[in-house]
Scaffold this active site. Structure first.
Site, PDB file in Angstrom:
ATOM      1  N   GLU A 102      -0.424  -9.816  13.118  1.00 52.57           N
ATOM      2  CA  GLU A 102      -0.881  -8.538  12.564  1.00 52.57           C
ATOM      3  C   GLU A 102       0.091  -8.005  11.511  1.00 52.57           C
ATOM      4  O   GLU A 102      -0.314  -7.340  10.548  1.00 52.57           O
ATOM      5  CB  GLU A 102      -1.085  -7.493  13.664  1.00 52.57           C
ATOM      6  CG  GLU A 102       0.105  -7.235  14.549  1.00 52.57           C
ATOM      7  CD  GLU A 102       0.116  -8.128  15.787  1.00 52.57           C
ATOM      8  OE1 GLU A 102       0.699  -7.692  16.803  1.00 52.57           O
ATOM      9  OE2 GLU A 102      -0.463  -9.234  15.739  1.00 52.57           O
TER      10      GLU A 102
ATOM     11  N   HIS B 289       2.044  -7.594   5.206  1.00 48.53           N
ATOM     12  CA  HIS B 289       2.966  -7.914   4.111  1.00 48.53           C
ATOM     13  C   HIS B 289       2.872  -9.345   3.608  1.00 48.53           C
ATOM     14  O   HIS B 289       3.455  -9.675   2.570  1.00 48.53           O
ATOM     15  CB  HIS B 289       4.417  -7.607   4.501  1.00 48.53           C
ATOM     16  CG  HIS B 289       4.816  -8.132   5.848  1.00 48.53           C
ATOM     17  ND1 HIS B 289       4.813  -9.470   6.166  1.00 48.53           N
ATOM     18  CD2 HIS B 289       5.264  -7.476   6.957  1.00 48.53           C
ATOM     19  CE1 HIS B 289       5.236  -9.619   7.416  1.00 48.53           C
ATOM     20  NE2 HIS B 289       5.515  -8.430   7.924  1.00 48.53           N
TER      21      HIS B 289
ATOM     22  N   ASP C  56       6.034  -2.103  -4.126  1.00 50.07           N
ATOM     23  CA  ASP C  56       5.856  -0.761  -3.568  1.00 50.07           C
ATOM     24  C   ASP C  56       6.864   0.241  -4.125  1.00 50.07           C
ATOM     25  O   ASP C  56       6.514   1.391  -4.383  1.00 50.07           O
ATOM     26  CB  ASP C  56       5.974  -0.814  -2.040  1.00 50.07           C
ATOM     27  CG  ASP C  56       4.714  -1.366  -1.388  1.00 50.07           C
ATOM     28  OD1 ASP C  56       3.763  -1.694  -2.122  1.00 50.07           O
ATOM     29  OD2 ASP C  56       4.682  -1.467  -0.147  1.00 50.07           O
TER      30      ASP C  56
ATOM     31  N   ASP D 292      12.258   0.636  -0.132  1.00 52.15           N
ATOM     32  CA  ASP D 292      11.195   0.265   0.804  1.00 52.15           C
ATOM     33  C   ASP D 292      11.662  -0.944   1.605  1.00 52.15           C
ATOM     34  O   ASP D 292      12.456  -1.767   1.120  1.00 52.15           O
ATOM     35  CB  ASP D 292       9.897  -0.063   0.058  1.00 52.15           C
ATOM     36  CG  ASP D 292       8.735  -0.300   1.016  1.00 52.15           C
ATOM     37  OD1 ASP D 292       8.588   0.487   1.977  1.00 52.15           O
ATOM     38  OD2 ASP D 292       7.991  -1.273   0.831  1.00 52.15           O
TER      39      ASP D 292
ATOM     40  N   HIS E  39       1.592  -5.483   1.128  1.00 59.26           N
ATOM     41  CA  HIS E  39       2.647  -4.476   1.058  1.00 59.26           C
ATOM     42  C   HIS E  39       3.974  -5.128   0.670  1.00 59.26           C
ATOM     43  O   HIS E  39       4.919  -5.172   1.460  1.00 59.26           O
ATOM     44  CB  HIS E  39       2.778  -3.758   2.405  1.00 59.26           C
ATOM     45  CG  HIS E  39       1.673  -2.792   2.658  1.00 59.26           C
ATOM     46  ND1 HIS E  39       1.853  -1.601   3.324  1.00 59.26           N
ATOM     47  CD2 HIS E  39       0.366  -2.842   2.321  1.00 59.26           C
ATOM     48  CE1 HIS E  39       0.698  -0.958   3.395  1.00 59.26           C
ATOM     49  NE2 HIS E  39      -0.216  -1.703   2.796  1.00 59.26           N
TER      50      HIS E  39
ATOM     51  N   GLU F 151      10.141  -4.031   4.506  1.00 57.57           N
ATOM     52  CA  GLU F 151       9.074  -4.642   5.284  1.00 57.57           C
ATOM     53  C   GLU F 151       9.702  -5.170   6.567  1.00 57.57           C
ATOM     54  O   GLU F 151      10.878  -5.573   6.581  1.00 57.57           O
ATOM     55  CB  GLU F 151       8.379  -5.768   4.511  1.00 57.57           C
ATOM     56  CG  GLU F 151       7.672  -5.320   3.234  1.00 57.57           C
ATOM     57  CD  GLU F 151       6.544  -4.334   3.463  1.00 57.57           C
ATOM     58  OE1 GLU F 151       6.023  -4.264   4.596  1.00 57.57           O
ATOM     59  OE2 GLU F 151       6.191  -3.630   2.502  1.00 57.57           O
TER      60      GLU F 151
END
Length: 237
Positions: A52, A57, A155, A7, A150, A9
């Site tokens: 945003e 995260h 994750d 994963d 997140h 970010e």
């Protein structure tokens, strides 16, 4: 079977618009189960992080100042990935960002044949249902209490459990006798679940049954076993 759950970010949604990777996390699976080996690194994106994105995260620009630049982590990351399949949720997103970063670092992009997209798998299996990572965790009763943002490392741990369920799941405590016995080099009889060597049990027929069978066979016209080459191979035939 070695696989990697991965994963990322990022600062935004589109690497073509200048968005960058800020976190990479991956865990190793063997035969669908985590081995305990992980790769995790925060990355300085060399740019601002929109508010945003921070809401998603939790990372701000100040959180990442002084972290290594992406090209500094490439060698370690690629060594960890090896040549194993790479599992990600909405995998084209992660592959797209990593490919953009790899290009900046003068590296080749990831081979798309290695990509395993759990989002696509879930959509095929549950076409009328939500298939976000959160939704899949709820469907499979996986604890989400720690997922307040997140975070990539959390994750991938959740995704590994989701992937196991999407592949058919595993009954807790189910251990095949054959696997357990083979690990201990047990004899075949034990692997089969037997207490000792198997003993042949011949089927014995009484005289009346044998006589009835002989009378029945005598009525057959030109039976196959009395024709060449069978008759030649049968004593007295």
């Amino acid at each position: 079977m070695r696989e990697i759950v991965l994963d990322t970010e990022t600062t935004g949604l589109d690497p073509l618009l200048g968005d960058r990777v800020i976190e990479v996390a991956a865990i190793e699976l063997e035969n669908l189960l985590p081995t305990g080996r992980t790769f995790h690194c925060l990355v300085d994106p060399e740019r601002d992080i929109p508010a945003e994105a921070t809401k998603v995260h939790g990372f701000t620009r100040d959180d990442l100042r002084g972290k290594p630049l992406f090209f500094k982590i490439v060698a370690e990351m690629m060594e960890f990935l090896g040549d194993a399949p790479i599992i990600a949720h909405n995998a084209p997103f992660d592959f797209g960002f990593l490919d953009a970063e790899l290009k900046r670092a003068g590296q080749k992009p990831l081979d798309r044949s290695r990509m395993v997209d759990t989002y696509a798998i879930a959509r095929e299996r549950y076409p009328a249902a939500p298939n976000s990572l959160d939704a899949l965790c709820r469907r499979f009763e996986i604890d989400l209490s720690e997922r307040t943002t997140h975070n990539a490392l959390l994750d991938v741990q959740l995704l590994a459990r989701v992937y196991l369920e999407l592949r058919g799941g595993r009954q807790p405590g189910l251990t095949l006798a054959a696997n357990a016995a083979q690990e201990d080099d047990a004899p075949i009889a034990v692997i089969a679940g037997l207490a000792g060597p198997r003993v042949p049990r011949p089927i014995l027929l009484d005289a009346a049954t044998l006589a009835a069978h002989a009378a029945f066979v005598a009525k057959l016209k030109d039976p196959l076993w009395q024709q060449p080459p069978f008759a030649a191979a049968t004593p007295g035939g």
